[in-house]
Design a protein around this motif. Structure first.
Motif, PDB file in Angstrom:
ATOM      1  N   ARG A   1      32.362  -9.893  51.476  1.00 12.28           N
ATOM      2  CA  ARG A   1      33.616 -10.249  50.850  1.00 12.28           C
ATOM      3  C   ARG A   1      33.822 -11.919  51.695  1.00 12.28           C
ATOM      4  NH1 ARG A   1      33.247  -7.661  55.884  1.00 12.28           N
ATOM      5  NH2 ARG A   1      33.301  -8.657  57.101  1.00 12.28           N
ATOM      6  N   ASP A   2      35.261 -12.398  50.813  1.00 11.22           N
ATOM      7  CA  ASP A   2      35.457 -14.267  50.494  1.00 11.22           C
ATOM      8  C   ASP A   2      35.992 -14.521  52.171  1.00 11.22           C
ATOM      9  OD1 ASP A   2      37.384 -13.020  51.042  1.00 11.22           O
ATOM     10  OD2 ASP A   2      38.297 -13.938  49.126  1.00 11.22           O
ATOM     11  N   HIS A   3      35.998 -13.379  52.992  1.00 10.76           N
ATOM     12  CA  HIS A   3      36.212 -13.484  54.060  1.00 10.76           C
ATOM     13  C   HIS A   3      35.633 -13.088  55.352  1.00 10.76           C
ATOM     14  CE1 HIS A   3      38.613 -10.284  52.882  1.00 10.76           C
ATOM     15  NE2 HIS A   3      38.693  -9.437  54.210  1.00 10.76           N
ATOM     16  N   ASP A   4      35.633 -13.542  57.088  1.00 14.85           N
ATOM     17  CA  ASP A   4      35.731 -12.649  57.986  1.00 14.85           C
ATOM     18  C   ASP A   4      36.285 -13.254  59.218  1.00 14.85           C
ATOM     19  OD1 ASP A   4      33.894 -10.692  59.551  1.00 14.85           O
ATOM     20  OD2 ASP A   4      32.647 -12.201  59.661  1.00 14.85           O
ATOM     21  N   GLY A   5      36.310 -12.338  59.565  1.00 13.61           N
ATOM     22  CA  GLY A   5      37.649 -12.921  60.987  1.00 13.61           C
ATOM     23  C   GLY A   5      38.315 -14.013  60.834  1.00 13.61           C
ATOM     24  N   GLY A   6      39.198 -13.985  59.548  1.00 18.45           N
ATOM     25  CA  GLY A   6      40.175 -15.261  59.292  1.00 18.45           C
ATOM     26  C   GLY A   6      39.511 -15.950  58.733  1.00 18.45           C
ATOM     27  N   ARG A   7      39.203 -16.426  58.712  1.00 18.22           N
ATOM     28  CA  ARG A   7      37.658 -18.003  58.101  1.00 18.22           C
ATOM     29  C   ARG A   7      37.343 -17.476  56.567  1.00 18.22           C
ATOM     30  NH1 ARG A   7      33.572 -18.651  62.713  1.00 18.22           N
ATOM     31  NH2 ARG A   7      33.599 -16.187  62.752  1.00 18.22           N
ATOM     32  N   ASP A   8      37.521 -17.952  55.569  1.00 18.07           N
ATOM     33  CA  ASP A   8      36.597 -18.471  53.967  1.00 18.07           C
ATOM     34  C   ASP A   8      35.562 -18.396  54.463  1.00 18.07           C
ATOM     35  OD1 ASP A   8      39.503 -17.777  52.742  1.00 18.07           O
ATOM     36  OD2 ASP A   8      40.241 -20.087  53.172  1.00 18.07           O
ATOM     37  N   VAL A   9      35.472 -17.716  53.718  1.00 15.62           N
ATOM     38  CA  VAL A   9      33.074 -17.355  53.697  1.00 15.62           C
ATOM     39  C   VAL A   9      32.852 -18.471  52.123  1.00 15.62           C
ATOM     40  CG1 VAL A   9      31.303 -16.271  52.974  1.00 15.62           C
ATOM     41  CG2 VAL A   9      33.141 -15.627  55.196  1.00 15.62           C
ATOM     42  N   GLN A  10      31.789 -19.565  52.646  1.00 18.53           N
ATOM     43  CA  GLN A  10      31.474 -19.997  51.671  1.00 18.53           C
ATOM     44  C   GLN A  10      29.931 -19.180  51.114  1.00 18.53           C
ATOM     45  OE1 GLN A  10      30.813 -23.665  51.811  1.00 18.53           O
ATOM     46  NE2 GLN A  10      31.880 -24.841  50.096  1.00 18.53           N
ATOM     47  N   ALA A  11      29.336 -19.023  51.604  1.00 15.81           N
ATOM     48  CA  ALA A  11      28.289 -18.914  51.403  1.00 15.81           C
ATOM     49  C   ALA A  11      27.745 -17.960  52.512  1.00 15.81           C
ATOM     50  CB  ALA A  11      27.272 -19.769  51.258  1.00 15.81           C
ATOM     51  N   LEU A  12      26.526 -17.222  52.028  1.00  9.85           N
ATOM     52  CA  LEU A  12      25.948 -15.483  52.705  1.00  9.85           C
ATOM     53  C   LEU A  12      24.525 -15.410  52.405  1.00  9.85           C
ATOM     54  CD1 LEU A  12      27.311 -13.124  54.088  1.00  9.85           C
ATOM     55  CD2 LEU A  12      25.562 -12.423  52.800  1.00  9.85           C
ATOM     56  N   ALA A  13      23.580 -15.399  52.943  1.00  9.38           N
ATOM     57  CA  ALA A  13      22.417 -14.865  53.525  1.00  9.38           C
ATOM     58  C   ALA A  13      22.077 -14.742  54.399  1.00  9.38           C
ATOM     59  CB  ALA A  13      21.381 -16.521  53.653  1.00  9.38           C
ATOM     60  N   TYR A  14      20.852 -12.893  53.882  1.00  5.20           N
ATOM     61  CA  TYR A  14      20.422 -11.786  54.768  1.00  5.20           C
ATOM     62  C   TYR A  14      19.113 -12.498  55.390  1.00  5.20           C
ATOM     63  CZ  TYR A  14      24.681  -8.715  54.701  1.00  5.20           C
ATOM     64  OH  TYR A  14      25.821  -8.323  55.076  1.00  5.20           O
ATOM     65  N   SER A  15      18.527 -11.923  56.205  1.00  5.12           N
ATOM     66  CA  SER A  15      17.388 -12.354  56.806  1.00  5.12           C
ATOM     67  C   SER A  15      17.004 -10.630  57.714  1.00  5.12           C
ATOM     68  CB  SER A  15      16.722 -13.564  57.539  1.00  5.12           C
ATOM     69  OG  SER A  15      17.541 -15.204  57.360  1.00  5.12           O
ATOM     70  N   GLY A  16      15.424 -10.816  56.915  1.00  2.00           N
ATOM     71  CA  GLY A  16      15.072  -9.521  57.828  1.00  2.00           C
ATOM     72  C   GLY A  16      13.568  -9.595  58.692  1.00  2.00           C
TER      73      GLY A  16
END
Length: 141
Positions: free
Chosen positions: A39-54
């Motif tokens: 999604r484009d937001h989290d906790g009221g903040r705009d998310v610009q980029a996201l990555a998952y590491s395993g």
């Protein structure tokens, strides 16, 4: 036929059809499919980029979680695939499916699978917010 039919952690786009097809069964009257979407937001903040590491053990741990649920719930089949790497807004981050003879069992197993995956499998989310601040998230212990 095996109950846990598909588990994986991968750095390529996920397929709803692949996960759905993995749990389809002539004896299953219910299939529950859950998708986690970036999604484009989290906790009221705009998310610009996201990555998952395993962690290197993430795929094996995901398999163990699914096998435990398969032993404890009345399901026909389970499947779960989680994405790692850089994802865009709208990308599928995780797809989980459970099939069973009846809907209650499928819903229960599907809910347990996503909840226990998120709490036990060593996969971390790195978010970059529009404000420039980063955040690492792993909801588990």
């Amino acid at each position: 036929m095996e109950t846990v039919r598909l588990t994986d952690v991968r750095d390529e786009a996920l397929s709803l059809d692949e996960v759905f097809d993995a749990v389809r069964d002539d004896g299953a009257g219910a299939v529950v499919l859950f998708t986690g979407v970036v999604r484009d937001h989290d906790g009221g903040r705009d998310v610009q980029a996201l990555a998952y590491s395993g962690h290197p053990t993430a795929a094996a741990q995901l398999r163990r979680v699914a096998e435990r649920i398969a032993e404890q719930e009345e399901v026909t089949a389970l499947a779960a695939v989680h994405r790692v790497g850089d994802l865009a807004i709208g990308d599928l981050a995780v797809v989980v499916a459970a099939s069973a003879a009846h809907r209650d069992a499928a819903f229960t197993a599907g809910r347990r699978l996503i909840d226990e995956l998120k709490s036990e499998v060593p996969i971390w989310k790195h978010q970059a917010f529009a404000s420039g601040e980063p955040e690492w998230v792993h909801p588990g212990p």
